[in-house]
Design a protein around this motif. Sequence first.
Motif, mmCIF file in Angstrom:
data_model
loop_
_atom_site.group_PDB
_atom_site.id
_atom_site.type_symbol
_atom_site.label_atom_id
_atom_site.label_comp_id
_atom_site.label_asym_id
_atom_site.label_seq_id
_atom_site.Cartn_x
_atom_site.Cartn_y
_atom_site.Cartn_z
ATOM 1 N N ASP A 868 2.158 -1.642 0.664
ATOM 2 C CA ASP A 868 3.019 -1.860 1.839
ATOM 3 C C ASP A 868 4.374 -1.184 1.625
ATOM 4 N N LYS A 869 5.186 -1.222 2.669
ATOM 5 C CA LYS A 869 6.458 -0.490 2.621
ATOM 6 C C LYS A 869 7.358 -1.048 1.516
ATOM 7 N N GLY A 870 7.310 -2.370 1.334
ATOM 8 C CA GLY A 870 8.164 -2.981 0.302
ATOM 9 C C GLY A 870 7.888 -2.388 -1.069
ATOM 10 N N GLU A 871 6.623 -2.239 -1.404
ATOM 11 C CA GLU A 871 6.268 -1.710 -2.725
ATOM 12 C C GLU A 871 6.606 -0.212 -2.808
ATOM 13 N N LEU A 872 6.351 0.511 -1.737
ATOM 14 C CA LEU A 872 6.686 1.936 -1.731
ATOM 15 C C LEU A 872 8.200 2.098 -1.928
ATOM 16 N N ASP A 873 8.960 1.242 -1.274
ATOM 17 C CA ASP A 873 10.420 1.330 -1.392
ATOM 18 C C ASP A 873 10.884 0.999 -2.807
ATOM 19 N N ARG A 874 10.277 -0.030 -3.393
ATOM 20 C CA ARG A 874 10.682 -0.371 -4.774
ATOM 21 C C ARG A 874 10.433 0.819 -5.697
ATOM 22 N N PHE A 875 9.275 1.462 -5.511
ATOM 23 C CA PHE A 875 8.961 2.602 -6.375
ATOM 24 C C PHE A 875 9.947 3.749 -6.128
ATOM 25 N N CYS A 876 10.223 4.018 -4.856
ATOM 26 C CA CYS A 876 11.194 5.085 -4.535
ATOM 27 C C CYS A 876 12.565 4.718 -5.105
ATOM 28 N N ASP A 877 12.963 3.448 -4.939
ATOM 29 C CA ASP A 877 14.265 3.013 -5.468
ATOM 30 C C ASP A 877 14.330 3.254 -6.973
#
Length: 966
Positions: A868-877
């Motif tokens: 989901d977007k939350g996990e994608l964002d954590r990885f990008c962060d």
Amino acid sequence: MNLFEKQASEFIGRHIGANEEEAAQMLRTIGASSLDELIGKTIPASIRDKEGLSLPGPISEHQYLIELKQVAARNKVFKSYIGQGYYDTIVPSVILRSLFENPGWYTQYTPYQAEIAQGRLESLLNFQTMVADLTALPLANASLLDEGTAAAEAMTMFFNLKNKDHDHVTTPKFFVDSNIFSQTKDILLTRSLPLGIQLVEGDYRKAVIDGSYFGAIVQYPASDGAVEDHRQFIQQVHASNAYVVMATDLLALTLLTPPGELGADVAVGNSQRLGVPMGFGGPHAAFFAAKDDFKRSIPGRIIGVSIDAQGNRALRMALQTREQHIKREKATSNICTAQALLANMSAMYAVYHGGAGLTNIAKRTSLLARTLSHEMGELGYNNLNSSYFDTVKIKVSDAAAIRRLAEARGMNFRYYDEAYIGITLDETTTQQDVLNILGVFHEAAGSHLVTATFEVEDDTLDNIPSSLTRVSEFLTHPVFNTHHSESEMMRYMKSLENKDLSLNTSMISLGSCTMKLNAATELIPVSWPEFGGLHPFAPADQWQGYQQIISELENALSEITGFAATSLQPNSGAQGEYAGLLAIRAYHAAHKEAHRDVMLIPISAHGTNPASAVMAGMKVVVVKSDDEGHIDVADLKAKAEQYKENLAGLMVTYPSTHGVFEESIKDICKAIHDNGGLVYMDGANMNAQVGLTSPGFIGADVCHLNLHKTFAIPHGGGGPGMGPICVNEKLKPYLPSHVSRDNASQNGAGTKVHAVSAAPYGSASILLISYAYIRLLGAEGLTRSTKYAILNANYMKARLEKYYKILYSGSNGTCAHEFIVDLRPFKTSAGIEAEDVAKRLMDYGFHAPTLSFPVPGTIMIEPTESEDKGELDRFCDALIAIHEEIVQIEEGKADKVDNALKNAPHTQHVICADQWSHAYSRTQAAFPLTYLKDNKFWPSVGRVNNTHGDRNLICTCEPTSSYELA
Ligand SMILES: Cc1ncc(COP(=O)(O)O)c(C=O)c1O
């Protein structure tokens, strides 16, 4: 959509991570107005098929399991006394629950990132130790695919050692004892033909081995159960400077003099009967053990001991022997995915039972076989073997009549022909079972009074000759002598699981590997006895349930790939490549063009492609890539033209290993066909195609699918996998056959393709996972998954491209389902290498993306649709924060040597130590972003020193003292 339709499609929303609102936000970041616009920009119109797979719609998880139970009921689980390499076994419940059915184990990736894989590395080291101990050979690998292919690996290893120059083969012969499993013979035949190996079959007792032989194989105990002394034969083979491989049985070796002590060079076999269900043929871990001399040529992965940055013991895959396929066309084996999860199960079974426990199981089995043999003798059926371990072979006057009686009582025996029957006992056999078996023969004789005298003392095992009775110790290491209570065992497995980062911790965005959700509903039926308890050579009327799954899955995969037929036999992607290439080879031979042996392979291809081509007897010609990472079409056309007389075909991955849908693909296929070749498509990247285009539509002739990527089979820490091949009408007659099935293709003399796996449907029980995946998502969900895989990759690319250079995009600036981040510039600007970024990601709680493939110095990110977007964002962060850390070094604000990247990963020991001498803080080291406060994963060792381990190769468990922390 009404409420009931919504219920039927609810799995789609569970498999795909992002919801509609998140998708809309992500599209805004990318700059696309809709998902369809993004897909339109990404997939060239010329290869875009009309949407709408001809497959059933989605089904709810609950309903699916109800339906599958009905299918399962169509399988009849008989007591199996067939033997032949597959035996019933008792899976200890603690292992079933804590390992086999536990996502902490089965969702692991291959342990390339050793610091966050110490648990499974430890268990695989136990497996190697177990195999080395039981075979009495010093070196064992961490599993192969099945016994038949392991035997073939030994044969080709010997062949390559003795015949370095394939154009001038001096020792072409390999002796095959007649008394080995027929499926192993079948595979040896398959593997020998393309390489020009001459198989000579006969009785080893009468064989004359001269200088034209490079090796020989015998089975111990033999296929018919005989236990014979091969010492003299081995000496004879060695006198001719040739090698011997013994196919063997690990349980029997607790009682028998092991192959190493008999003089064998290599021992192979299947560890299935050590606690892994038969599963209608797999998955199971084959083993391969060898003398030390073979340490540089042994196929598969080997786990070795080394140290970490702090000098503590740390494990990793030993480099010099690791993965033959990395050597590409110079490789002597194409093994990549193996059977790590099942190797771990067998290793745990040995840990749980210990040496004494295994010996008791073996003695119990053998004692019952002895009783059976004795009682059969009383009935007038004399066992043809005086020395045996678990098998009784008898001559009967009417095997068909016995068969009818046995099957009526729910038993399967092995029927050699009309006159001979084999009965093989196993760990599950009870005294009552023996009485039941005897009952069949009593009934045949018209009597109903069944009695037997059961010996219960193991000193009556006179069916094993004293010259072959094992006297040497095994499994003496503490690990096999400690965890015998369930509490201990449960905690041991948990302690190892805790050391490994799996999908139940965070996303594993490995480009080319497609680490998507392995849903629980997809996996649950794998351990149902109706699927686990079937022998692969059981009569066809007993596996109607499997038959239904197999034919529906074959049809679905043919539909998805746009092809005419599918073979589910290959049990890994690389095996699929090999099977597909054999089909191409056979096609040319059938068209009187057997000379066509040149295979074009782009430089960017995965190493297994050229390795498989060489195994299939082909010559590899490498095609260049252009600066955009695309296949250099001019070079390809020139080479296709240059080799047109001998062109066998092209192997191409699509979308490319660079993560791009190359617009030229149709043109490329045409150029190959115009010059007489066929196109093999490597389907590893199929997750970007399903429902939107297909290999058949694009113009390929054959492809393999990695079911352990696109179709949701978990990676299991390095296997199991499945690599079915799908073919067009032209290649349909050349799918692999199998000695156990009467399905030899009607394709003319000399062009039949023999078996590529030991079992006719490879690792059949895990086909259930891919079947469930397709059923649960339905046509609509499959296509939506592909779109979201592309959406997720493009979203991450859009976020990261402000910080990192992204290599290779399509003509509209989009990527396919994966993309490559270039880390090479940081080497000059900050002294930071790709490996430093990979290790630093561990401190942020993430597994690194694919490192340095296909481009050295880069990482390749493939998020899949399941995040989901939350996990994608954590990885990008995390990657953005790492970028900032690199900038700090570039600007001189952080030290070039003593920085958080170079010292990564940071273990709990390092962070909690009384001393902290680094220029950055402990918080910066271990908790650089706030989400880590909630979900911190600690690497269990610091950066692993590969060179140290390679200089001092240790591949079995060392004394306990070495486990202590420095
Ligand atoms: C592009 C590609 N081809 C082939 C393979 C080989 O598949 P397997 O590991 O199942 O043998 C891989 C494995 O990662 C791959 O990425």
